[in-house]
Design a protein around this motif. Structure first.
Motif, PDB file in Angstrom:
ATOM      1  N   GLY A 239      -5.166  -2.349  -1.304  1.00  0.00           N
ATOM      2  CA  GLY A 239      -6.638  -1.756  -1.020  1.00  0.00           C
ATOM      3  C   GLY A 239      -7.027  -2.421   0.367  1.00  0.00           C
ATOM      4  O   GLY A 239      -6.050  -2.728   1.245  1.00  0.00           O
TER       5      GLY A 239
ATOM      6  N   ARG B 110      -8.061   1.197  -4.672  1.00  0.00           N
ATOM      7  CA  ARG B 110      -7.625   0.986  -6.120  1.00  0.00           C
ATOM      8  C   ARG B 110      -8.282   1.668  -6.943  1.00  0.00           C
ATOM      9  O   ARG B 110      -7.719   2.113  -8.318  1.00  0.00           O
ATOM     10  CB  ARG B 110      -7.198  -0.410  -6.201  1.00  0.00           C
ATOM     11  CG  ARG B 110      -6.270  -1.148  -4.970  1.00  0.00           C
ATOM     12  CD  ARG B 110      -6.411  -2.693  -5.014  1.00  0.00           C
ATOM     13  NE  ARG B 110      -5.965  -2.856  -6.242  1.00  0.00           N
ATOM     14  CZ  ARG B 110      -5.503  -4.107  -6.828  1.00  0.00           C
ATOM     15  NH1 ARG B 110      -6.160  -5.307  -6.146  1.00  0.00           N
ATOM     16  NH2 ARG B 110      -4.923  -4.451  -7.920  1.00  0.00           N
TER      17      ARG B 110
ATOM     18  N   ASN C 114       0.718  -1.118   0.031  1.00  0.00           N
ATOM     19  CA  ASN C 114       0.095   0.111   0.026  1.00  0.00           C
ATOM     20  C   ASN C 114       0.910   1.238  -0.110  1.00  0.00           C
ATOM     21  O   ASN C 114       0.550   2.383  -0.719  1.00  0.00           O
ATOM     22  CB  ASN C 114      -0.933  -0.075   1.169  1.00  0.00           C
ATOM     23  CG  ASN C 114      -2.215  -0.923   0.959  1.00  0.00           C
ATOM     24  OD1 ASN C 114      -2.513  -1.022   0.015  1.00  0.00           O
ATOM     25  ND2 ASN C 114      -2.511  -1.523   2.027  1.00  0.00           N
TER      26      ASN C 114
ATOM     27  N   ALA D 273      -2.033   1.800  -8.610  1.00  0.00           N
ATOM     28  CA  ALA D 273      -3.181   1.147  -8.436  1.00  0.00           C
ATOM     29  C   ALA D 273      -2.950  -0.475  -8.194  1.00  0.00           C
ATOM     30  O   ALA D 273      -3.460  -1.225  -7.601  1.00  0.00           O
ATOM     31  CB  ALA D 273      -4.479   1.414  -9.324  1.00  0.00           C
TER      32      ALA D 273
END
Length: 226
Positions: A135, A75, A4, A130
């Protein structure tokens, strides 16, 4: 956690590259901020554009999406921002090619220049960010649900007869009577008139008092007179 953080840094770098690209030259020495947003849909013209109504506007929107996606660990938001930047850049390339007849790349200041490269690189970095992000973890939400107290069983509805507590087994209940069970009389001790429950010998009752329930062996004594 590491994915992340890494994905967020890559996405933010892409957003910074996309926002800075309109301030650099895009084609034949013309900066990206000189192209109006409406020119991307109506055709490229030589009309100068203000900063807030130029191609910088969708890039700022994409940068805000990236920031929101990083904060919320979304994302989808980061990927959508990358698609916005790439979509507007490619749309500009199509319109510029229609206006100029063709797109060329030259090192002498003619053709596509570094601003377009920055915009394309920014959109690609957002998509890479992304992909790197993990996420929100669903396991955390699932663990929270598992920690919540859950009733083992609830009361059966009025139209369904069941034993209490429920057996959680299929089939008809063994107690199908709608009426309550009869209560058993409380135990009051052995019957003094039943010879089977006598624990001491008892003298026969006198003839004048047959069936006297008082103790014939130890009759009550009258208190002494003063």
């Amino acid at each position: 956690m590491i994915r992340n953080v890494l994905g967020s840094l890559v996405a933010l770098a892409g957003a910074a590259s996309a926002v800075l690209s309109p301030f650099r030259d895009w084609y034949d020495g013309r900066a990206g901020q000189d192209y109006r947003v409406r020119d991307l849909f109506e055709g490229i013209t030589a009309t100068e554009s203000g900063v807030l109504v130029s191609i910088l506007l969708p890039f700022l929107f994409a940068a805000l999406l990236v920031i929101a996606g990083v904060v919320l660990r979304s994302r989808i938001a980061v990927a959508l921002a990358g698609l916005v930047v790439l979509g507007f850049t490619i749309l500009w390339m199509v319109r510029q090619g229609q206006a100029a007849g063709s797109l060329t790349v030259g090192g002498d200041g003619a053709g596509l220049q570094v601003g377009v490269v920055n915009a394309l690189a920014g959109g690609v970095l957002m998509l890479i960010g992304a992909l790197l992000m993990r996420g929100r973890r669903r396991g955390v939400t699932r663990a929270r649900r598992e920690r919540e107290p859950v009733e083992p069983y609830g009361a059966p509805p009025a139209d369904q007869v069941d034993t209490w507590p429920p057996t959680q087994e299929p089939g008809m209940s063994t107690n199908t009577s709608p009426w309550p069970e009869p209560e058993v009389d409380p135990y009051t001790g052995p019957d003094p008139h039943d010879p089977r429950t006598r624990s001491y010998p008892q003298a026969p009752p006198p003839p004048d008092r047959p069936g006297d329930p008082r103790d014939p062996v130890h009759p009550p004594q009258r208190p002494p007179e003063a």
